[in-house]
Scaffold this motif. Structure first.
Motif, PDB file in Angstrom:
ATOM      1  N   ALA A 113      65.131   4.011  -8.964  1.00 47.80           N
ATOM      2  CA  ALA A 113      66.133   3.734  -9.673  1.00 47.80           C
ATOM      3  C   ALA A 113      66.571   4.773 -10.647  1.00 47.80           C
ATOM      4  O   ALA A 113      65.740   5.716 -11.294  1.00 47.80           O
ATOM      5  N   VAL A 114      67.835   4.859 -10.999  1.00 47.55           N
ATOM      6  CA  VAL A 114      68.530   5.588 -11.724  1.00 47.55           C
ATOM      7  C   VAL A 114      69.230   4.902 -12.769  1.00 47.55           C
ATOM      8  O   VAL A 114      69.929   3.988 -12.487  1.00 47.55           O
ATOM      9  N   TYR A 115      69.472   5.312 -13.950  1.00 47.46           N
ATOM     10  CA  TYR A 115      70.432   4.620 -14.849  1.00 47.46           C
ATOM     11  C   TYR A 115      71.415   5.529 -15.412  1.00 47.46           C
ATOM     12  O   TYR A 115      71.251   6.473 -15.949  1.00 47.46           O
ATOM     13  N   ILE A 116      72.847   4.830 -15.336  1.00 48.64           N
ATOM     14  CA  ILE A 116      74.046   5.684 -15.442  1.00 48.64           C
ATOM     15  C   ILE A 116      74.568   4.896 -16.528  1.00 48.64           C
ATOM     16  O   ILE A 116      75.003   3.790 -16.624  1.00 48.64           O
ATOM     17  N   ASN A 117      74.987   5.709 -17.624  1.00 48.06           N
ATOM     18  CA  ASN A 117      75.924   5.207 -18.623  1.00 48.06           C
ATOM     19  C   ASN A 117      77.276   5.437 -18.093  1.00 48.06           C
ATOM     20  O   ASN A 117      77.742   6.553 -17.909  1.00 48.06           O
ATOM     21  N   PRO A 118      78.237   4.446 -18.004  1.00 49.93           N
ATOM     22  CA  PRO A 118      79.507   4.665 -17.345  1.00 49.93           C
ATOM     23  C   PRO A 118      80.582   5.369 -18.312  1.00 49.93           C
ATOM     24  O   PRO A 118      81.282   5.980 -17.728  1.00 49.93           O
ATOM     25  N   ALA A 119      80.252   5.523 -19.403  1.00 53.57           N
ATOM     26  CA  ALA A 119      81.063   6.525 -20.325  1.00 53.57           C
ATOM     27  C   ALA A 119      80.902   7.976 -20.059  1.00 53.57           C
ATOM     28  O   ALA A 119      81.843   8.771 -20.322  1.00 53.57           O
ATOM     29  N   TYR A 120      79.860   8.457 -19.172  1.00 55.34           N
ATOM     30  CA  TYR A 120      79.772   9.744 -18.846  1.00 55.34           C
ATOM     31  C   TYR A 120      79.928   9.897 -17.534  1.00 55.34           C
ATOM     32  O   TYR A 120      80.052  11.162 -16.822  1.00 55.34           O
ATOM     33  N   VAL A 121      80.616   9.126 -16.743  1.00 51.13           N
ATOM     34  CA  VAL A 121      81.178   9.199 -15.026  1.00 51.13           C
ATOM     35  C   VAL A 121      82.414   9.713 -15.386  1.00 51.13           C
ATOM     36  O   VAL A 121      83.347   9.404 -15.998  1.00 51.13           O
ATOM     37  N   MET A 122      82.474  10.885 -14.261  1.00 46.92           N
ATOM     38  CA  MET A 122      84.012  11.613 -14.212  1.00 46.92           C
ATOM     39  C   MET A 122      84.456  11.107 -12.835  1.00 46.92           C
ATOM     40  O   MET A 122      85.651  10.737 -13.073  1.00 46.92           O
ATOM     41  N   THR A 123      83.861  11.054 -11.930  1.00 53.94           N
ATOM     42  CA  THR A 123      84.127  10.377 -10.498  1.00 53.94           C
ATOM     43  C   THR A 123      83.258   9.718  -9.752  1.00 53.94           C
ATOM     44  O   THR A 123      82.016  10.073 -10.138  1.00 53.94           O
ATOM     45  N   VAL A 124      83.749   8.879  -8.952  1.00 55.13           N
ATOM     46  CA  VAL A 124      82.881   8.241  -7.828  1.00 55.13           C
ATOM     47  C   VAL A 124      83.553   8.269  -6.624  1.00 55.13           C
ATOM     48  O   VAL A 124      84.734   7.955  -6.507  1.00 55.13           O
ATOM     49  N   ARG A 125      82.791   8.917  -5.666  1.00 53.07           N
ATOM     50  CA  ARG A 125      83.401   9.137  -4.464  1.00 53.07           C
ATOM     51  C   ARG A 125      82.555   8.755  -3.042  1.00 53.07           C
ATOM     52  O   ARG A 125      81.260   8.988  -3.439  1.00 53.07           O
ATOM     53  N   PRO A 126      83.108   8.345  -2.027  1.00 54.46           N
ATOM     54  CA  PRO A 126      82.171   8.213  -0.930  1.00 54.46           C
ATOM     55  C   PRO A 126      81.470   9.405  -0.472  1.00 54.46           C
ATOM     56  O   PRO A 126      82.257  10.377  -0.465  1.00 54.46           O
ATOM     57  N   ASP A 127      80.498   9.278  -0.084  1.00 58.46           N
ATOM     58  CA  ASP A 127      79.582  10.357   0.611  1.00 58.46           C
ATOM     59  C   ASP A 127      80.221  10.641   1.649  1.00 58.46           C
ATOM     60  O   ASP A 127      79.951   9.757   2.629  1.00 58.46           O
ATOM     61  N   PRO A 128      80.575  11.911   2.177  1.00 62.20           N
ATOM     62  CA  PRO A 128      81.049  12.212   3.635  1.00 62.20           C
ATOM     63  C   PRO A 128      79.968  11.840   4.617  1.00 62.20           C
ATOM     64  O   PRO A 128      80.488  11.738   5.810  1.00 62.20           O
ATOM     65  N   THR A 129      78.579  11.863   4.233  1.00 61.19           N
ATOM     66  CA  THR A 129      77.632  11.839   5.567  1.00 61.19           C
ATOM     67  C   THR A 129      77.477  10.160   5.859  1.00 61.19           C
ATOM     68  O   THR A 129      77.244   9.926   6.922  1.00 61.19           O
ATOM     69  N   ASP A 130      77.759   9.400   4.810  1.00 65.65           N
ATOM     70  CA  ASP A 130      77.599   7.833   5.051  1.00 65.65           C
ATOM     71  C   ASP A 130      78.624   7.145   4.176  1.00 65.65           C
ATOM     72  O   ASP A 130      78.011   6.507   3.201  1.00 65.65           O
ATOM     73  N   PRO A 131      79.750   7.055   4.192  1.00 67.95           N
ATOM     74  CA  PRO A 131      81.024   6.631   3.144  1.00 67.95           C
ATOM     75  C   PRO A 131      80.671   5.244   3.176  1.00 67.95           C
ATOM     76  O   PRO A 131      81.222   4.645   1.941  1.00 67.95           O
ATOM     77  N   ASP A 132      80.302   4.306   3.995  1.00 69.17           N
ATOM     78  CA  ASP A 132      80.010   3.193   3.842  1.00 69.17           C
ATOM     79  C   ASP A 132      78.707   2.662   3.007  1.00 69.17           C
ATOM     80  O   ASP A 132      78.459   1.423   2.588  1.00 69.17           O
ATOM     81  N   HIS A 133      77.722   3.555   2.788  1.00 68.18           N
ATOM     82  CA  HIS A 133      76.690   3.261   2.191  1.00 68.18           C
ATOM     83  C   HIS A 133      76.062   3.986   1.067  1.00 68.18           C
ATOM     84  O   HIS A 133      75.015   3.785   0.264  1.00 68.18           O
ATOM     85  N   LEU A 134      76.669   5.126   0.888  1.00 66.43           N
ATOM     86  CA  LEU A 134      76.284   6.033  -0.170  1.00 66.43           C
ATOM     87  C   LEU A 134      77.703   6.485  -1.080  1.00 66.43           C
ATOM     88  O   LEU A 134      78.827   6.604  -0.420  1.00 66.43           O
ATOM     89  N   SER A 135      77.287   6.940  -2.129  1.00 68.59           N
ATOM     90  CA  SER A 135      78.378   7.310  -3.300  1.00 68.59           C
ATOM     91  C   SER A 135      77.668   8.552  -3.886  1.00 68.59           C
ATOM     92  O   SER A 135      76.753   8.408  -4.475  1.00 68.59           O
ATOM     93  N   ASP A 136      78.605   9.288  -4.328  1.00 69.33           N
ATOM     94  CA  ASP A 136      78.383  10.596  -5.063  1.00 69.33           C
ATOM     95  C   ASP A 136      79.188  10.093  -6.643  1.00 69.33           C
ATOM     96  O   ASP A 136      80.254  10.132  -6.721  1.00 69.33           O
TER      97      ASP A 136
END
Length: 65
Positions: free
Chosen positions: A13-36
């Motif tokens: 588990a990782v915990y992310i504060n939405p206020a600190y997110v700049m971008t959310v993009r699909p991972d090029p190796t597996d765009p349907d299951h992973l996000s950067d």
């Protein structure tokens, strides 16, 4: 509000504060299951989930705050 995701490499588990997110993009190796997720400090986290689902979860959490 902090949002929990599962990190790709370790499967923990990782915990992310939405206020600190700049971008959310699909991972090029597996765009349907992973996000950067790129944070304000320049760090990137690869999380499990389609980028649309990840963005929606982050947006809901930010609106709820």
């Amino acid at each position: 509000m902090i949002v929990q995701f599962m990190e790709r490499a370790t499967g923990t588990a990782v915990y992310i504060n939405p206020a600190y997110v700049m971008t959310v993009r699909p991972d090029p190796t597996d765009p349907d299951h992973l996000s950067d997720v790129k944070l304000r400090d320049g760090e990137s986290v690869e999380v499990m989930g389609d980028h649309r689902q990840v963005a929606e979860k982050l947006t809901r959490a930010e609106v709820a705050s």
